[in-house]
Design a protein around this motif. Structure first.
Motif, mmCIF file in Angstrom:
data_model
loop_
_atom_site.group_PDB
_atom_site.id
_atom_site.type_symbol
_atom_site.label_atom_id
_atom_site.label_comp_id
_atom_site.label_asym_id
_atom_site.label_seq_id
_atom_site.Cartn_x
_atom_site.Cartn_y
_atom_site.Cartn_z
ATOM 1 N N ASP A 42 0.803 -1.232 0.000
ATOM 2 C CA ASP A 42 0.000 0.000 0.000
ATOM 3 C C ASP A 42 0.830 1.273 0.000
ATOM 4 N N VAL A 43 1.891 1.263 -0.770
ATOM 5 C CA VAL A 43 2.763 2.439 -0.848
ATOM 6 C C VAL A 43 2.476 3.173 -2.159
ATOM 7 N N LYS A 44 2.483 4.491 -2.099
ATOM 8 C CA LYS A 44 2.199 5.290 -3.293
ATOM 9 C C LYS A 44 3.515 5.639 -3.991
ATOM 10 N N ILE A 45 3.573 5.381 -5.269
ATOM 11 C CA ILE A 45 4.786 5.694 -6.035
ATOM 12 C C ILE A 45 4.413 6.636 -7.180
ATOM 13 N N ARG A 46 5.264 7.621 -7.402
ATOM 14 C CA ARG A 46 4.981 8.592 -8.470
ATOM 15 C C ARG A 46 5.817 8.222 -9.699
ATOM 16 N N TYR A 47 5.141 8.079 -10.837
ATOM 17 C CA TYR A 47 5.855 7.720 -12.071
ATOM 18 C C TYR A 47 5.796 8.865 -13.080
ATOM 19 N N ASN A 48 6.835 8.974 -13.895
ATOM 20 C CA ASN A 48 6.827 9.910 -15.022
ATOM 21 C C ASN A 48 7.296 9.166 -16.268
ATOM 22 N N LEU A 49 6.658 9.470 -17.393
ATOM 23 C CA LEU A 49 7.111 8.911 -18.672
ATOM 24 C C LEU A 49 7.757 10.055 -19.440
ATOM 25 N N ILE A 50 9.063 9.968 -19.628
ATOM 26 C CA ILE A 50 9.793 11.078 -20.252
ATOM 27 C C ILE A 50 10.198 10.699 -21.674
ATOM 28 N N ASP A 51 9.894 11.590 -22.620
ATOM 29 C CA ASP A 51 10.322 11.356 -24.004
ATOM 30 C C ASP A 51 11.787 11.693 -24.130
ATOM 31 N N ASN A 52 12.551 10.817 -24.728
ATOM 32 C CA ASN A 52 13.978 11.083 -24.888
ATOM 33 C C ASN A 52 14.311 11.462 -26.323
ATOM 34 N N THR A 53 13.509 10.930 -27.265
ATOM 35 C CA THR A 53 13.866 11.132 -28.678
ATOM 36 C C THR A 53 13.689 12.586 -29.105
ATOM 37 N N GLU A 54 12.779 13.303 -28.422
ATOM 38 C CA GLU A 54 12.530 14.689 -28.834
ATOM 39 C C GLU A 54 13.604 15.648 -28.338
ATOM 40 N N LEU A 78 9.646 8.437 -4.823
ATOM 41 C CA LEU A 78 8.844 8.083 -3.645
ATOM 42 C C LEU A 78 9.461 8.633 -2.372
ATOM 43 N N VAL A 79 8.666 8.599 -1.311
ATOM 44 C CA VAL A 79 9.169 8.944 0.015
ATOM 45 C C VAL A 79 9.654 7.622 0.617
ATOM 46 N N ASP A 80 10.880 7.609 1.148
ATOM 47 C CA ASP A 80 11.473 6.339 1.578
ATOM 48 C C ASP A 80 10.918 5.872 2.928
ATOM 49 N N ASP A 81 9.627 5.517 2.935
ATOM 50 C CA ASP A 81 9.010 4.978 4.147
ATOM 51 C C ASP A 81 9.248 3.476 4.217
ATOM 52 N N LYS A 82 8.735 2.866 5.306
ATOM 53 C CA LYS A 82 8.852 1.412 5.458
ATOM 54 C C LYS A 82 8.213 0.717 4.240
ATOM 55 N N PHE A 83 8.879 -0.223 3.663
ATOM 56 C CA PHE A 83 8.418 -1.022 2.523
ATOM 57 C C PHE A 83 8.246 -0.236 1.218
ATOM 58 N N ALA A 84 8.693 1.038 1.199
ATOM 59 C CA ALA A 84 8.519 1.826 -0.030
ATOM 60 C C ALA A 84 9.366 1.250 -1.168
ATOM 61 N N LEU A 85 10.606 0.862 -0.858
ATOM 62 C CA LEU A 85 11.467 0.349 -1.926
ATOM 63 C C LEU A 85 11.030 -1.049 -2.368
ATOM 64 N N GLU A 86 10.521 -1.835 -1.422
ATOM 65 C CA GLU A 86 9.991 -3.161 -1.775
ATOM 66 C C GLU A 86 8.775 -2.976 -2.697
ATOM 67 N N ALA A 87 7.944 -1.972 -2.353
ATOM 68 C CA ALA A 87 6.752 -1.702 -3.173
ATOM 69 C C ALA A 87 7.161 -1.288 -4.582
ATOM 70 N N LEU A 88 8.215 -0.483 -4.665
ATOM 71 C CA LEU A 88 8.715 -0.054 -5.976
ATOM 72 C C LEU A 88 9.179 -1.272 -6.786
ATOM 73 N N GLY A 89 9.928 -2.170 -6.125
ATOM 74 C CA GLY A 89 10.396 -3.381 -6.810
ATOM 75 C C GLY A 89 9.220 -4.184 -7.340
ATOM 76 N N TYR A 90 8.183 -4.294 -6.528
ATOM 77 C CA TYR A 90 7.009 -5.096 -6.889
ATOM 78 C C TYR A 90 6.308 -4.494 -8.115
ATOM 79 N N GLU A 91 6.001 -3.200 -8.018
ATOM 80 C CA GLU A 91 5.217 -2.567 -9.098
ATOM 81 C C GLU A 91 6.004 -2.478 -10.400
ATOM 82 N N MET A 92 7.271 -2.088 -10.271
ATOM 83 C CA MET A 92 8.033 -1.870 -11.498
ATOM 84 C C MET A 92 8.304 -3.194 -12.216
ATOM 85 N N GLU A 93 8.466 -4.273 -11.447
ATOM 86 C CA GLU A 93 8.681 -5.568 -12.093
ATOM 87 C C GLU A 93 7.400 -6.007 -12.809
ATOM 88 N N ASP A 94 6.266 -5.735 -12.188
ATOM 89 C CA ASP A 94 4.982 -6.028 -12.834
ATOM 90 C C ASP A 94 4.915 -5.267 -14.170
#
Ligand SMILES: Cc1cc2nc3c(=O)[nH]c(=O)nc-3n(C[C@H](O)[C@H](O)[C@H](O)COP(=O)(O)O)c2cc1C
Length: 447
Positions: A42-54, A78-94
């Motif tokens: 239940d950790v909130k992560i902020r994502y950005n999609l950045i164009d590189n080719t332009e 993200l804010v480095d709270d408890k389980f924040a980095l684990e949550a990032l690993g989970y979501e980004m791998e998905d």
């Protein structure tokens, strides 16, 4: 092999991309996937999609030459709270597994990127960190020399041995593959996961229906970061385990248990996956081939105690055949049904006995109207201890026939899930071809 297993097995980090942008349509799909990402912490992560080719050459975001021609970057802050980095690993791998499925390559970057430059680009807030960026794009045919060197340095293609990673009840007892039962695939998927510098820090203890996850923290490794980067790897392990278990029909939840077990040096308890008690230990798997898999699946799916069925191609010579390959390229696979059954409701002998009822067990390479080696009958086991039960039931079956029983009995090998249109085919196409009569379906329902 189900689709997720295939994706995890085939995914590799991509560091050299084709020099062209990802299509707008694909970008929309990626943004939609990002929008729906969730994690068990239940950790909130902020994502950005950045164009590189332009961006022109002077503005291009830096990866110290490690990544060639990425179309875009996905950043995670993200804010480095408890389980924040684990949550990032989970979501980004998905997300990465999703990208793999739609033909987009990617590479986790936790170290080799210009953090200051990216922080500025995403407007990093004071309480946030930017632990990971993900370059993405179409995979180039040829790898750059830097990529080849990176792969060699991190030994990207090798993985630790199963017995080094998985344990039973405590850290003194190794967990054998045969003891992992229906969870062997989920554990194998953890083993194959990507990790920072390929250090594979995950260690898991199986204790009944509980799987305790521990991090073996490589001494000194995370010193170069302001956080423990291997926590991200633990999130990846959690994703591979729970997504694979779910794909097989096993439900469970993560919780924090703090088991009072003696742990080796530098090993930290993280979290526990608890499987539904009603299922764990009772769910078993067997793969059965009985001619055209459309009818065989329909029949088996109606039997009480059978939890799930899936059609696929079993025991041929190539790893990932398609239906066309099986029909026309002589791959040696047979059309088969993967059956997960609740052994507390129905045992293997009973499943086999109902299976024998819808095949001609003495017929070689032929069932109903279908002729060819893809229609041979077979029983393919994943649990060594099932062999004795199968052999006994074949002996009993033989006693009823003069001709020799022609059912192949082998360990499951080179199994691939069939294409979606073959799954539950007769439910989707009620008038479709079937070599099994309606009276048998009724019998299965009444079983
Ligand atoms: C959290 C994390 C951080 C990573 N950071 C980098 C990085 O900074 N640079 C890089 O080239 N690869 C990085 N990788 C990729 C790993 O080196 C790679 O996943 C591992 O060697 C296994 O190879 P594979 O992904 O091809 O299976 C990272 C992977 C993870 C999971």
């Amino acid at each position: 092999m189900n689709k997720l297993v295939k994706t995890i097995t085939e995914r590799k980090s991509t560091r050299t991309f084709e020099n062209r942008p990802i299509s707008e349509e694909t970008k929309i799909m990626i943004l939609e996937k990002i929008r729906t990402l969730t994690n068990p912490f239940d950790v909130k992560i902020r994502y950005n999609l950045i164009d590189n080719t332009e961006k022109d050459t002077t503005q291009k975001l830096g990866t110290y030459g490690v990544i060639r021609n990425p179309s875009n970057f996905i950043t995670a802050t993200l804010v480095d709270d408890k389980f924040a980095l684990e949550a990032l690993g989970y979501e980004m791998e998905d997300l990465i597994l999703y990208l793999t499925n739609i033909g987009i390559g990617s590479c986790w970057l936790g170290g080799t990127f210009n953090r200051g430059q990216f922080a500025k680009e995403v407007g990093l807030k004071e309480d946030e960190i930017i632990p990971i960026i993900l370059p993405i794009g179409y995979i180039a045919d040829k790898k750059s020399i830097t990529e080849k060197v990176m792969r060699k340095m991190s030994k990207g293609d090798s993985r630790k041995d199963w017995l080094e990673l998985f344990f039973k009840s405590d850290f003194n007892t190794q967990l054998l593959i045969s003891e992992a039962g229906v969870y062997s695939e989920a554990l194998e998927m953890v083993r194959l996961g990507p990790s920072a510098s390929n250090k594979q820090p995950w260690r898991i203890i199986k204790d009944g229906n509980k799987f305790h996850f521990y991090e073996y923290s490589t001494p000194g490794y995370s010193k170069m970061f302001s956080y423990d980067i291997q926590r991200i790897d633990m999130g990846i392990a959690a994703a591979h385990f729970s997504l694979s278990a779910k794909a097989k029909g096993f439900v469970g939840n993560f919780s924090v248990e703090e088991p009072s077990l003696k742990v080796p040096e530098n090993t930290l308890y993280k979290f526990t996956w608890i499987g539904d008690e009603n299922m764990t230990g009772k769910a078993k798997e067997i793969v059965l081939a009985g001619g055209c898999f459309w009818g065989t699946e329909k029949y088996l799916s109606l039997i009480k105690g059978i939890i799930s069925t899936e059609v696929g191609y079993a025991n041929g010579n190539t790893p990932f055949p398609t239906y066309q390959d099986v029909c026309y390229k002589d791959t040696g696979h047979t059309e088969a049904v993967k059956v997960i059954y609740d052994s507390a409701v129905i045992n293997l002998t009973a499943v086999l006995s109902l299976f024998y009822d819808v095949i001609n067990p003495t017929s070689i390479n032929k069932q109903g109207n279908d002729v060819g080696s893809q229609y041979r009958s077979g029983i393919y086991y994943v649990d060594e201890s099932d062999l004795e039960v199968i052999q006994k039931s074949i002996i009993e079956l033989q006693a009823k026939y003069d001709e020799k029983i022609a059912i192949e009995v082998l360990p499951l090998d080179n199994y691939t899930t069939a294409e979606e249109y073959h799954q539950k085919y007769l439910d989707k196409n009620p008038g479709g071809y079937c070599h099994i009569g309606p009276d048998k379906f009724k019998k299965a329902m009444d079983s």
